[in-house]
Motif scaffolding. Structure first.
Motif, mmCIF file in Angstrom:
data_model
loop_
_atom_site.group_PDB
_atom_site.id
_atom_site.type_symbol
_atom_site.label_atom_id
_atom_site.label_comp_id
_atom_site.label_asym_id
_atom_site.label_seq_id
_atom_site.Cartn_x
_atom_site.Cartn_y
_atom_site.Cartn_z
ATOM 1 N N TYR A 82 53.673 30.264 55.029
ATOM 2 C CA TYR A 82 54.923 30.359 54.262
ATOM 3 C C TYR A 82 54.693 30.231 52.757
ATOM 4 C CZ TYR A 82 57.275 29.852 58.757
ATOM 5 O OH TYR A 82 57.715 30.037 60.053
ATOM 6 N N ASP A 254 53.491 36.695 45.487
ATOM 7 C CA ASP A 254 54.365 37.423 46.410
ATOM 8 C C ASP A 254 53.948 37.131 47.851
ATOM 9 O OD1 ASP A 254 56.274 39.113 47.389
ATOM 10 O OD2 ASP A 254 55.128 40.955 47.024
ATOM 11 N N SER A 256 53.814 36.265 51.841
ATOM 12 C CA SER A 256 54.430 36.770 53.070
ATOM 13 C C SER A 256 55.023 35.613 53.869
ATOM 14 C CB SER A 256 53.379 37.485 53.926
ATOM 15 O OG SER A 256 52.873 38.621 53.287
ATOM 16 N N ASP A 259 56.157 37.048 60.843
ATOM 17 C CA ASP A 259 57.009 38.029 61.516
ATOM 18 C C ASP A 259 56.259 38.560 62.728
ATOM 19 O OD1 ASP A 259 58.983 39.826 62.165
ATOM 20 O OD2 ASP A 259 58.272 41.362 60.776
ATOM 21 N N GLY A 263 52.583 36.584 63.709
ATOM 22 C CA GLY A 263 53.098 36.520 62.339
ATOM 23 C C GLY A 263 52.461 35.440 61.493
ATOM 24 N N ARG A 266 48.855 36.443 60.512
ATOM 25 C CA ARG A 266 48.834 37.521 59.509
ATOM 26 C C ARG A 266 49.299 37.018 58.153
ATOM 27 N NH1 ARG A 266 51.516 40.576 63.729
ATOM 28 N NH2 ARG A 266 50.062 42.002 64.788
ATOM 29 N N ALA A 267 50.388 36.244 58.164
ATOM 30 C CA ALA A 267 50.928 35.754 56.899
ATOM 31 C C ALA A 267 49.935 34.827 56.199
ATOM 32 C CB ALA A 267 52.249 35.032 57.132
ATOM 33 N N ARG A 270 47.129 36.983 54.686
ATOM 34 C CA ARG A 270 47.560 37.727 53.506
ATOM 35 C C ARG A 270 47.796 36.791 52.324
ATOM 36 N NH1 ARG A 270 51.946 39.647 50.673
ATOM 37 N NH2 ARG A 270 51.674 41.753 49.847
ATOM 38 N N ASN A 271 48.385 35.625 52.583
ATOM 39 C CA ASN A 271 48.636 34.679 51.507
ATOM 40 C C ASN A 271 47.334 34.142 50.917
ATOM 41 O OD1 ASN A 271 51.351 35.073 51.924
ATOM 42 N ND2 ASN A 271 51.655 33.178 53.090
#
Length: 629
Positions: A82, A254, A256, A259, A263, A266-267, A270-271
């Motif tokens: 988050y 930005d 993620s 999801d 989710g 992946r988040a 990416r973060n």
């Protein structure tokens, strides 16, 4: 969004045409040198490799690539699916504990300590430290009064029968990263005929520093306006040198959010990639995207402290673009300035910020039960790292620190490494270490420190849970501080102000014996005999009122020649009314007269400024007038 991935080379940031570099490693008595560019006497040799400081609490990266790596490595531990961090956990300290031992007049000799230290300032601002001016919304020099209002610097002549407006100078807007316009003129200092105005963007992430020449107050001229990516948390004036403490917290990325079935994974991935792509411009204060501080001037704490950067920027307003910078790679709003030292206390992350440079932020928490402290010597525009250490416990605000005669004194609250009590500690510089020299414990068992006032050889500490214990601690011998006496009464004082050598005023809250607050109060204390401090008189204000000096001491003015205190009292959060409470002292008692002066949010900007003429200027939201004493 983060900027493009960095080019891993060593940056040399030109702040001006001739950047002045403040060496973090030039510690007193240490003898180490950082790898600055070779000078004429170096024979053209390449710069020496940067090395760790003698005190391992702070180190310096070998170059910009290593500095960036240190930020990224620490940040990867703090990022999740988050974004930054997780839920905030509040540690509620237990109120259990035995009562503090009480000093009695039979076993504590009468102390020679006194409250003789004054805090008046010729600029019109009630300050913490004599000789160190602080930013405010109003400043005065002789017959010239300056105030900030709605993005303008207003100059008044206060020599006549009524204040006369001389000029109004618009200031450039302070714009945030989101484009929103903030207050271009939040607060200022005044030196050498020039005003330095600090404005903050709405998001608290950028600061505009504007220097205005007032050689002709009828026609002021803006000589420089620089917007820095960083939030000013403190502004001080030492002689002709303006010092600004800038904070840069975690970058806005930005991120993620989870999801789908995978989710969170992946988040998170990416973060973490976004964190790895950050550049030094994301972590350091910048001007037009260029870091304001050189890599070799950023010290990296060894302790696990709040991630970010705190930078000390200094300049002489006579040449506002020639700036020096020194930084520590931690985000902290808790700093204290003496006349020759800057102390930074590291802390756990603080959510949100305080948008008032002179206000008293609350809610700081310890990192792991201890609070790291870093000390810098001040000389001209330079700040040189000299020592560091740590104290067990929490430090509430800058008023909990003080330095006199080479001794740092700190009032600390309970933490996971202490008992459920408060303490006063003294520390001294031993080489590059801040070493504990003496301490007094068991102050306010199960209670919270509400206010502290320091003098040359004395500390007054107020704690509260149900009653107001006021403790007098003798600091004549820093190695052996001792509790002289205490006083327990209903309510508590949130701000203490000395009224000469034998009297002390406490502004705070009245409370029932059960600890339920009822309204503002002013208490007059007799500290002639510190083994037996006494409350001489109390003024209780209406139910639901607040003493403004509790959060902003600049809203209190002491007029010693008249034996009169002028302080702001307010009532209501919406539909606010503000009064000036005129407290007249005589024969150990106080009489009070209430004068209604302002309403709404403008109550926070009310100031009462003593003038050289003996008059007092009343500054309200829309007007400057002379206050009827």
């Amino acid at each position: 969004m983060a900027t493009a991935p960095p080019t891993r080379t060593r940056l040399r940031t030109l702040v001006t045409g001739a950047t002045v570099v403040t060496s973090l490693a030039a510690a007193v008595g240490v003898g180490y040198a950082l790898g600055n560019d070779p000078g004429p006497g170096d024979g053209g040799r390449p710069p020496a490799s940067p090395i760790a400081l003698a005190n391992a609490d702070l180190t310096v990266a070998a170059g910009c690539e290593e500095l960036l790596d240190s930020y990224v490595d620490r940040a990867l531990e703090a990022v999740g699916p988050y974004g930054w961090g997780g839920p905030v956990v509040y540690d509620v300290m237990s109120g259990a504990g035995a009562a503090a031992s009480e000093a009695t007049s039979s076993d504590a000799a009468r102390s020679t300590a006194s409250t003789s230290r004054s805090t008046s300032n010729e600029s019109g601002t009630n300050v913490q430290e004599v000789g160190v001016d602080e930013a405010d919304v109003v400043k005065v020099a002789g017959s010239l009064l300056l105030r900030l209002r709605d993005g303008e610097l207003l100059a008044y002549d206060v020599a006549g029968e009524e204040p006369r407006l001389l000029s109004s100078t618009p200031l450039d807007d302070a714009r945030g990263s989101d484009g929103w316009v903030g207050d271009p003129g939040g607060e200022m200092v005044l030196v050498g005929g020039r005003a330095v105005v600090l404005g903050t963007s709405p998001d608290g992430r950028t600061t505009t520093i504007t220097t205005v020449d007032l050689a002709d107050p009828n026609s002021p001229a803006v000589v420089d306006a620089t917007t820095v990516a960083g939030r000013a948390s403190a502004v001080r004036l030492h002689g002709d040198v303006v010092r600004v403490v800038l904070q840069n917290g975690l970058p806005e990325l930005d991120f993620s959010v989870p999801d789908g079935a995978l989710g969170q994974l992946r988040a998170r991935l990416r973060n973490r990639a976004l964190v790895r792509a950050t550049t030094l411009a994301d972590w350091l204060p910048t001007v037009d995207g260029t870091p304001l501080v050189d890599c070799e001037d950023v010290a990296i704490p060894e302790d696990d402290v709040a991630l970010g950067t705190t930078t000390l920027l200094a300049f002489d307003p006579a040449d506002p673009t020639a700036r020096t910078t020194t930084a520590v790679a931690t985000d902290s709003a808790l700093s204290y300035f003496s006349t020759d030292r800057f102390y930074l206390a590291a802390s756990a992350p603080q959510w949100g910020w305080v948008d008032c440079l002179g206000c008293r932020p609350t809610g700081f928490t310890d990192v792991d039960g201890t609070t790291p402290l870093f000390a810098f010597a001040l000389d001209g525009t330079d700040a040189t790292y000299v020592a560091s250490g740590e104290v067990e416990g929490t430090i509430a605000d800058r008023w909990s620190m003080d330095a006199v005669g080479g001794s740092l004194r700190v009032a600390v609250g309970p933490s996971s490494e202490t008992g459920a009590f408060n303490s006063v500690l003294t520390l001294r510089e031993d080489g590059s270490e801040l070493v504990e020299e003496g301490r007094v414990d068991q102050l306010g068992v199960g209670e919270e420190i509400k206010s502290v006032r320091w003098f040359d050889d004395l500390a007054i500490v107020v704690t509260f849970r149900q009653t107001d214990p006021l403790y007098a601690i003798d600091l004549t011998d820093p190695a052996a501080p001792r509790l002289l006496g205490d006083l327990k009464i209903p309510g508590f004082s949130e701000y203490l102000h000395p009224l000469g050598e034998q009297r002390l005023l406490g502004m705070g809250q009245d409370a029932s014996l059960e600890g339920v607050t009822r309204g503002a109060q002013a208490a007059l204390f007799d500290v002639t005999d510190l083994t037996d401090p006494r409350r001489l008189d109390v003024v209780r204000y209406a139910e639901g009122t607040q003493a403004a000096a509790a959060t902003d001491p600049r809203q209190l003015t002491w007029l010693p020649e008249r034996r009169t205190v002028l302080t702001v009292v307010s009532q209501g959060w919406t539909g606010t009314t503000g009064w000036v409470s005129v407290l007249s002292l005589a024969d150990g008692s106080m009489s009070n007269r209430m004068v209604e002066v302002e309403h709404g949010t403008d109550v926070a900007d009310v100031r009462l400024v003593p003038l050289a003429s003996g008059k007092v200027a009343l500054v309200t939201g829309e007007d400057v007038s002379f206050f009827d004493l």
